[in-house]
Scaffold this motif. Structure first.
Motif, PDB file in Angstrom:
ATOM      1  N   ASN A 294     -14.061  10.555  -4.240  1.00 18.82           N
ATOM      2  CA  ASN A 294     -14.275  10.855  -2.818  1.00 18.82           C
ATOM      3  C   ASN A 294     -13.134  11.662  -2.232  1.00 18.82           C
ATOM      4  OD1 ASN A 294     -16.690   9.553  -2.808  1.00 18.82           O
ATOM      5  ND2 ASN A 294     -15.923   7.661  -1.895  1.00 18.82           N
ATOM      6  N   GLY A 295     -11.943  11.428  -2.727  1.00 15.75           N
ATOM      7  CA  GLY A 295     -10.764  12.092  -2.206  1.00 15.75           C
ATOM      8  C   GLY A 295      -9.527  11.298  -2.564  1.00 15.75           C
ATOM      9  N   PHE A 296      -8.459  11.540  -1.843  1.00 12.16           N
ATOM     10  CA  PHE A 296      -7.209  10.804  -2.054  1.00 12.16           C
ATOM     11  C   PHE A 296      -6.829  10.103  -0.758  1.00 12.16           C
ATOM     12  CE2 PHE A 296      -7.248  13.838  -5.434  1.00 12.16           C
ATOM     13  CZ  PHE A 296      -6.581  13.217  -6.482  1.00 12.16           C
ATOM     14  N   LYS A 297      -6.461   8.842  -0.884  1.00 10.87           N
ATOM     15  CA  LYS A 297      -6.079   8.059   0.279  1.00 10.87           C
ATOM     16  C   LYS A 297      -4.599   7.690   0.191  1.00 10.87           C
ATOM     17  CE  LYS A 297     -10.712   6.242   1.108  1.00 10.87           C
ATOM     18  NZ  LYS A 297     -11.540   5.042   1.355  1.00 10.87           N
ATOM     19  N   THR A 298      -3.955   7.726   1.338  1.00  9.77           N
ATOM     20  CA  THR A 298      -2.520   7.433   1.391  1.00  9.77           C
ATOM     21  C   THR A 298      -2.295   5.928   1.536  1.00  9.77           C
ATOM     22  OG1 THR A 298      -2.104   9.565   2.450  1.00  9.77           O
ATOM     23  CG2 THR A 298      -0.376   7.904   2.606  1.00  9.77           C
ATOM     24  N   ARG A 299      -1.445   5.409   0.697  1.00  6.59           N
ATOM     25  CA  ARG A 299      -1.063   3.994   0.767  1.00  6.59           C
ATOM     26  C   ARG A 299       0.437   3.919   1.025  1.00  6.59           C
ATOM     27  NH1 ARG A 299       1.063   0.562  -2.975  1.00  6.59           N
ATOM     28  NH2 ARG A 299       0.675   2.042  -4.679  1.00  6.59           N
ATOM     29  N   ILE A 300       0.813   3.096   1.970  1.00  5.33           N
ATOM     30  CA  ILE A 300       2.223   2.904   2.285  1.00  5.33           C
ATOM     31  C   ILE A 300       2.796   1.848   1.350  1.00  5.33           C
ATOM     32  CG2 ILE A 300       3.899   2.300   4.052  1.00  5.33           C
ATOM     33  CD1 ILE A 300       2.346   4.866   4.595  1.00  5.33           C
ATOM     34  N   ASP A 301       3.820   2.220   0.623  1.00  8.09           N
ATOM     35  CA  ASP A 301       4.452   1.319  -0.334  1.00  8.09           C
ATOM     36  C   ASP A 301       5.914   1.137   0.066  1.00  8.09           C
ATOM     37  OD1 ASP A 301       4.782  -0.264  -2.579  1.00  8.09           O
ATOM     38  OD2 ASP A 301       5.401   1.430  -3.833  1.00  8.09           O
ATOM     39  N   SER A 302       6.316  -0.108   0.235  1.00  7.85           N
ATOM     40  CA  SER A 302       7.708  -0.374   0.637  1.00  7.85           C
ATOM     41  C   SER A 302       8.408  -1.182  -0.434  1.00  7.85           C
ATOM     42  CB  SER A 302       7.752  -1.124   1.965  1.00  7.85           C
ATOM     43  OG  SER A 302       7.076  -2.371   1.873  1.00  7.85           O
ATOM     44  N   ALA A 303       9.711  -0.982  -0.521  1.00 12.06           N
ATOM     45  CA  ALA A 303      10.526  -1.700  -1.505  1.00 12.06           C
ATOM     46  C   ALA A 303      11.888  -1.988  -0.910  1.00 12.06           C
ATOM     47  CB  ALA A 303      10.651  -0.884  -2.783  1.00 12.06           C
TER      48      ALA A 303
ATOM     49  N   LYS B 150       5.097   6.975   0.684  1.00 15.71           N
ATOM     50  CA  LYS B 150       3.670   7.255   0.855  1.00 15.71           C
ATOM     51  C   LYS B 150       3.103   7.670  -0.495  1.00 15.71           C
ATOM     52  CE  LYS B 150       3.795   8.580   5.730  1.00 15.71           C
ATOM     53  NZ  LYS B 150       3.476   9.636   6.721  1.00 15.71           N
ATOM     54  N   VAL B 151       2.120   6.918  -0.955  1.00 16.39           N
ATOM     55  CA  VAL B 151       1.539   7.153  -2.277  1.00 16.39           C
ATOM     56  C   VAL B 151       0.105   7.641  -2.116  1.00 16.39           C
ATOM     57  CG1 VAL B 151       0.981   6.130  -4.509  1.00 16.39           C
ATOM     58  CG2 VAL B 151       2.990   5.311  -3.223  1.00 16.39           C
ATOM     59  N   GLU B 152      -0.213   8.776  -2.762  1.00 12.95           N
ATOM     60  CA  GLU B 152      -1.583   9.297  -2.747  1.00 12.95           C
ATOM     61  C   GLU B 152      -2.365   8.691  -3.907  1.00 12.95           C
ATOM     62  OE1 GLU B 152      -3.001  11.237  -0.601  1.00 12.95           O
ATOM     63  OE2 GLU B 152      -1.368  12.166   0.532  1.00 12.95           O
ATOM     64  N   GLU B 153      -3.444   7.962  -3.575  1.00 11.96           N
ATOM     65  CA  GLU B 153      -4.250   7.311  -4.609  1.00 11.96           C
ATOM     66  C   GLU B 153      -5.675   7.861  -4.589  1.00 11.96           C
ATOM     67  OE1 GLU B 153      -2.190   2.885  -4.862  1.00 11.96           O
ATOM     68  OE2 GLU B 153      -4.016   3.165  -3.653  1.00 11.96           O
TER      69      GLU B 153
END
Length: 447
Positions: free
Chosen positions: A285-294, A313-316
């Motif tokens: 469908n596309g790429f969705k941004t996921r916020i990843d914190s560490a 910000k990770v593109e999945e």
């Protein structure tokens, strides 16, 4: 002679000159060896005329350098060779697939010699010149040059030299005549072989919208595909649906290729393509941004710890992959036994895909692998075919397209959409590929 007659004479002469420069074409029937099993023909004048017409009709889209993007001091062979009306390249039967040949005419002997020096060609015996930097070998026979990407002056090269310049054995003239008569911009011709029952042509033509490629081939009986029913999501970023390849095609894939595919997929190649499967369907469908914190720790001179939060910000990819077949549940059990499936509170996690959380589900005669962020889109349509694929190139995120090799970046940026559709008609595989350029792009491919 009065002015009217002079004007008429000049006008008629201009018409003949224009016709000769733009439309009169001559094919070199001695440019392809008789043993060629496939060859490529580009109608240079037809392509040039298409570009000129686009410049005339859409002048605002064209800037200096759009047509010829090469720099003044970059590699340019026009000083060495005559620009042919048809550019022809061919491959010789039983030679490695990567070796290709083309025959060119020298424009000017002095300029040819200058070009050899400029592009650092080494002079070998028997009129052979090699440039390792350019990856080219020239064999000069009077004012004719055999050009190849095969850099060894060995039996393979001598075979072609002997055929073209000694025995003078050339491709059947009728084949070339039929290709010329078709008036296509590009033609790829292949003779009947272990896969094809008869000779076949793949043709390509440029138009105002983009590029259209068509092919009709008749494979041998053991390579006939089954036609399947597909449900296509036309607004997905990319989609691929294909029926199960015939067993003979699967068996023809060598072990090293299978090993490479297995490494890329993180699962054994042979476990995926089960003979009882009927089709494979991938939707992105596309790429969705996921916020990843560490959390990271830093220490001062007194060893006091400070915790810092790093936000990424990770593109999945949001994708779904479906396999249909009579024994898909057995495939699920096999993957489960091999440790590719992990039971979690959110579902059955498919571990070979590390870049996005992916879950696997089963249904009667179906196996589905989907990213946790996948939501099915609307705008569905039903088709019947052997293969369907499309990609909305203009919708690829900039964060993803930056990973495309630099050589392919500019062409992809000019493309709006590419669609491939193959159907089975009277045992023949009929394929149409449509590459649509962006509205603000002067051409489909501008390197």
């Amino acid at each position: 002679m009065n002015k009217k007659k002079w004007f008429l004479l000049v006008f008629i002469a201009s018409l003949f000159f224009g016709y000769y420069k733009l439309f009169y074409k001559k094919f070199n029937y001695n440019a392809v060896a008789q043993s060629a099993d496939y060859f490529f023909v580009a109608d240079v004048k037809a392509i040039t005329n298409h570009v000129l017409w686009q410049v005339i009709t859409t002048p605002k889209l064209w800037k200096k350098g759009n047509i010829y993007s090469t720099k003044k001091d970059s590699t340019n062979w026009k000083d060495m060779f005559v620009l042919p009306d048809y550019l022809v390249g061919f491959h010789v039967k039983k030679q490695p697939a990567y070796i290709w040949y083309t025959v060119q005419k020298i424009d000017n002997s002095k300029d040819f010699a200058k070009g050899l020096k400029r592009y650092h060609f080494e002079t070998k015996a028997n009129n052979v010149f090699i440039s390792k930097a350019k990856g080219l070998l020239f064999y000069k026979n009077d004012n004719t040059v055999l050009v190849t990407n095969h850099l060894a002056n060995d039996a393979l090269l001598q075979e072609v030299i002997g055929e073209l310049f000694v025995k003078k054995q050339f491709l059947n003239k009728a084949i070339s005549t039929n290709i010329i008569a078709s008036n296509n911009h590009f033609t790829f011709y292949t003779k009947a072989n272990n896969f094809l029952q008869k000779d076949a042509s793949i043709i390509a033509n440029l138009d105002a919208i983009g590029l259209t490629i068509k092919a009709t081939i008749l494979p041998k009986q053991q390579y006939i595909f089954n036609q399947m029913y597909f449900t296509i999501h036309s607004n997905a970023l990319s989609e691929i649906a294909v029926s199960q390849p015939p067993l003979n095609i699967i068996n023809s894939i060598n072990d090293s290729t299978k090993a490479s595919i297995s490494k890329w997929l993180n699962i054994p190649f042979d476990s995926l393509l089960q003979p009882t499967n009927t089709l494979y369907h991938l939707t992105i469908n596309g790429f969705k941004t996921r916020i990843d914190s560490a959390l990271t720790n830093t220490y001062d001179d007194d060893y006091n710890v400070t915790q810092n939060v790093v936000v990424n910000k990770v593109e999945e990819p949001a994708f779904s992959f479906t396999i249909a077949g009579a024994n898909t549940y057995n495939l699920f059990l096999q993957w489960q036994q091999n440790g590719y499936i992990e039971n979690t509170s959110a579902g059955k996690l498919f571990t070979p895909i590390p870049f996005v959380k992916t879950y696997i589900d089963t249904a009667p005669n179906l196996l589905n692998i989907s990213a946790n962020n996948y939501v099915e889109l609307g705008n569905k349509k039903n088709i019947t075919g052997v293969l369907y694929a499309h990609i909305l190139a203009s919708q690829i995120p900039a964060s993803i397209i930056k990973f495309v090799p630099s050589a392919m970046l500019k062409p992809i940026q000019n493309i709006d959409k590419c669609t491939v559709y193959t159907t089975l008609q009277n045992q023949e595989l009929v394929t149409e590929i449509i590459v649509t350029k962006k509205q603000n792009s002067p051409f489909v491919f501008t390197f």
